[in-house]
Design an enzyme around this catalytic site. Sequence first.
Site, PDB file in Angstrom:
ATOM      1  N   GLY A   1      23.436 -15.544  -6.647  1.00 44.55           N
ATOM      2  CA  GLY A   1      23.956 -14.177  -6.652  1.00 44.55           C
ATOM      3  C   GLY A   1      24.847 -13.849  -7.825  1.00 44.55           C
ATOM      4  O   GLY A   1      25.196 -12.685  -8.019  1.00 44.55           O
TER       5      GLY A   1
ATOM      6  N   CYS B   1      -0.992   3.062   8.498  1.00 44.00           N
ATOM      7  CA  CYS B   1      -1.631   3.222   7.198  1.00 44.00           C
ATOM      8  C   CYS B   1      -2.965   3.945   7.343  1.00 44.00           C
ATOM      9  O   CYS B   1      -3.806   3.579   8.168  1.00 44.00           O
ATOM     10  CB  CYS B   1      -1.841   1.848   6.564  1.00 44.00           C
ATOM     11  SG  CYS B   1      -2.815   1.940   5.034  1.00 44.00           S
TER      12      CYS B   1
ATOM     13  N   CYS C   1      -5.777   1.144   6.283  1.00 47.33           N
ATOM     14  CA  CYS C   1      -6.065  -0.077   7.029  1.00 47.33           C
ATOM     15  C   CYS C   1      -5.529  -0.037   8.454  1.00 47.33           C
ATOM     16  O   CYS C   1      -5.788  -0.944   9.227  1.00 47.33           O
ATOM     17  CB  CYS C   1      -5.509  -1.300   6.298  1.00 47.33           C
ATOM     18  SG  CYS C   1      -3.719  -1.408   6.350  1.00 47.33           S
TER      19      CYS C   1
ATOM     20  N   CYS D   1      -0.308   2.080   3.112  1.00 42.10           N
ATOM     21  CA  CYS D   1       0.407   0.860   2.761  1.00 42.10           C
ATOM     22  C   CYS D   1       0.852   0.941   1.310  1.00 42.10           C
ATOM     23  O   CYS D   1       0.100   1.372   0.437  1.00 42.10           O
ATOM     24  CB  CYS D   1      -0.509  -0.356   2.894  1.00 42.10           C
ATOM     25  SG  CYS D   1      -0.671  -0.979   4.551  1.00 42.10           S
TER      26      CYS D   1
ATOM     27  N   CYS E   1      -3.165  -4.433   1.725  1.00 40.70           N
ATOM     28  CA  CYS E   1      -3.880  -3.362   2.411  1.00 40.70           C
ATOM     29  C   CYS E   1      -5.395  -3.593   2.313  1.00 40.70           C
ATOM     30  O   CYS E   1      -6.121  -3.422   3.289  1.00 40.70           O
ATOM     31  CB  CYS E   1      -3.490  -2.017   1.807  1.00 40.70           C
ATOM     32  SG  CYS E   1      -4.187  -0.590   2.665  1.00 40.70           S
TER      33      CYS E   1
END
Lengths: 276, 382, 362
Positions: free
Chosen positions: C69, C279, C282, C309, C315
Amino acid sequence: MTLLDASDLRRVYGDSCGDCVELTGDAAGTNQCPECGAVVACADVSLDVEPGEVLGIVGESGSGKSSVAELLALERATDGQASGDVRLDGHDGNLLDADYETRHRLRNGAVGLVHQHVRDGLNLEFTGGGNVAEKLLAAGWRNFGDVRDRVRDLFEETEVPVERMDDPTETYSGGMQRRVQIARALATDPDVVILDEPTTGLDVSVQARVLDMFRRIQREEDVAAVVVSHDLGVVRLLADRTLVMRHGRVVETGLTDRVMEDPHHEYTQTLINSVI
Amino acid sequence: MGYVAVTAGEEIIERAEDLFEKQRLDDDAPSLSVDQVDGQLSRLTAQAMSEGGLYAPRLAALAVIQAQGDTVEASFLLQAYRSTLERWDETNPVDPSDMFATRRVSPAYKDVPGGQILGPTKDYTQRLLDFDIEGADEIDPTADWDLPDAEPTTVRNVMDVLREEGLVHEPAADAADLDDPVDTTREPVTHPAGRDEVLQELARGETGAVTALGYSAMRGYGQVHPTLAEVRVGKLPVRITHPYTGDDVRVTDVEVSESEAVVPVYAKRDDPQFAFGYGLTFGRNERKTIAMTILDASIQLDSEAEPAENPEFVLDAVDGLDSFGFIEHLKLPHYVTFQSILDRIRAVREGRGLDAEVGTAASSAADGGDAPAQAPEVSDDD
Amino acid sequence: MTDAGADAADGTEPAAAAESGTQISATSVADAVDDLSGEGLSGYNYAYLDEHTKREVRRAILKGIAIPGHQVPFASRPMPLARGWGTGGIQASLSLLGPDDAFKVIDQGSDESVNAANVRRLAETTAEVETTTDTTEADVIQTRHRIPEEVLDEDQILVLQVPITDALRKVDSSDAANRRRHAHANYGKMWVHLYENVVEWGEIQIAARYPAMVAGRYLMDPSPIPRWDLPKLDDADNLFVFAAGREARIYAVPPHTDVEPLAFEDKSFQVERFPDQSCHSCGSTDTYLTEIETEEGTESDGGDRLYVCNDTSFCLKRQDDPGLAKDHHLDREGVDWGPGTPGGPAGADRDELAEGDGGDDA
């Protein structure tokens, strides 16, 4: 049992020739070294504070009392060379030697400071509540509801209108800003609060109300305090014991009533007479 | 599914590049040559070189042609190329008074040692469009001048006159900075930045940004209104230590613009001296050089009171490569983040009982917790 | 996938390559131009950057891994891409890639966006790597603003492009001041920002680029990934490398590191809500969707708003196999990979995720 124990506090500004402390002080009549020009803001200052006690430090401007306040509050020295020994009950060692994180933690917990200048103590862009919340958040509070409740209680306690809590601090009056600073200093239930010139810049009537408020809270919470002021009246009102400073040195110390009624040092006598 | 807005892939990119390239190629007119740009549009190449940090007039001309005249894009091409080049050696420091000045003015004095040299400039001509410039007879207007064939000479630096009198406060520089300056193209700048870093970043700064920030300091957002000791344009020798003989030898010259200024902000109370600002750019770019001089002086005040006095602000803002890219990156698709932003504003509006939007919010009006049961249409008190 | 391959590729010993760049054996600049003009990219070093630079970038990455970090400054080079367009990401990727690696580039979830294609093209032409659009096949994935829906494993590195490296920039523009705050773990001002956010809006109003604490020590800007992706950083099997070319910083989240979104106990972190949406392509209900206004107009004037998606690669797989799990390629099941996976925020069902417990004390 002593709560706060400080000894040999010293701060020097400028390149010291090494003899500055001997060449300055009350006897020399100056805090500036005649040899090298360095300013001995304070030296040989030792004091202690008992739990729940209020210690006053009085002196004219330039007497070194704000330097002492900053050292006691473990503020980072921005310039000058500082030395001495500050111990707080329950914490190990000389806190002036502690690392930044330790001092930072203490300043967000055991020690509270009310700065002389509002800008040093508050972020004026934050809301008033945000300024108090910062202290709690820095100390690890993570429940929003708890933070809100605590901030609200502190606003009530320090007599700041609660409905102004979410307004930017810069829209507050000088008296309100001072109260918010006090609320902030008290937020984490510190062991000791340092007030540096708590009445600077306030109208006389506002001064009295802020001092009354602080005295009430100080007694209710039984929190120890060090009150630094050039104003004898402030110290007379709040302090149990008083230190008188001049040219960077403590020239007299004693119970506040004794110092006020029966000043021993010539300077203290002048100080008191000039007020009366 | 043609849904993803910027679906394209490599073929489309190549087509777009071809279209861009076509704009430069006009069947009826000959393409610009490197020689033409180098010789006739030297202000463009100078700007590309100074911002690109690479003195290479012909490469700069190539970059300007390739960028179709966009100097920031051209300097970008030079920088990207420069960063891949091998470093053979480092040049030795040269004294600016070794410059062969083709132009030199000293606003601080009526006359100076070596004299004022106006040189080639349009500073004092009237800005009238010359409709005859196209198709005019290409006759050198100086062809019949009768000039002595004197070698150019170096002239004494005006600032040295003030220095000798002890009036100039030299900014403190670490000896280490002088001996071994940080190369900010190889090491990142972190703040507080050293003066070696500041001067490098300003010298490579984008001309418009350097000018604007320098102007801000004079316009009143600051307290630097300098008196220029000298502005000069000329050739500065490039010297290296000969690898075999160890001699200091001149290998080539670079054309530079240089300016030095004093600022009546007294640096020390007990020993009043002028503050000092310095500017140097590759090629001829007096405007940027002067603005750099102001910023150098302004940054030494190291204050947050005014933008041009805050070193972090100035160095962040003048980097043309950074600002160019980040401004233009807004053209990239942002629909992932925008979806996230839409979600937040809808959540707040629902929480406040505002127009719960058909479709998305129908089933989620309860998400807002204790929002008012009946939503007002639109409320002004939002 | 790094040192051995990269160093071997140009046939030099590491020490000899220390300051190597493009050698030009020309007597004048004009000749140099001529030399290069016919050469195209073959005049450049393997993976574009010189070996010294790549080593420096890898050192910065290693330092970032050692201090999770923490932002490590590195000398970001001018690249042949505009700054702000993935120059940090591509420097990290090119420093990590070797000739045997498969490289995937996604921009806003899509392999096919022009910018992704452009970054991929640079890697293909200079590093001769194989490229792929299949998340599970890639060794290094460079991404702008998304973490893939499919679970990444311990052999993969995700390189995230970062526009703004410091979460504290929201509360203070000064890098010098913010570096001090990080050094002291002094994040009070950020917390006040969140506090005032809740005071003003009833809940935390940060959309993407949601700040998180890494390993309990450093506050990190996770790049503008949606909140949806933030939980994936926590205790992941793979390495995340964050690289910013313009700001010249690199940082990292090593595998199995705690990453905790900044939030209050009673105003918790919430991911994006897609109530009742699936979606259009899909049918997935457990993926990050983006909405599309169809050409017939917006919903308000009779058009349709569709959701699809965002991760186009996954997808396509789901279109063939609707039940495909996000950890289908692993030999374990039930891997926690953020929303819509077991152990993800607020359970498995996406509609529940959105409810959270915010907004109850405005």
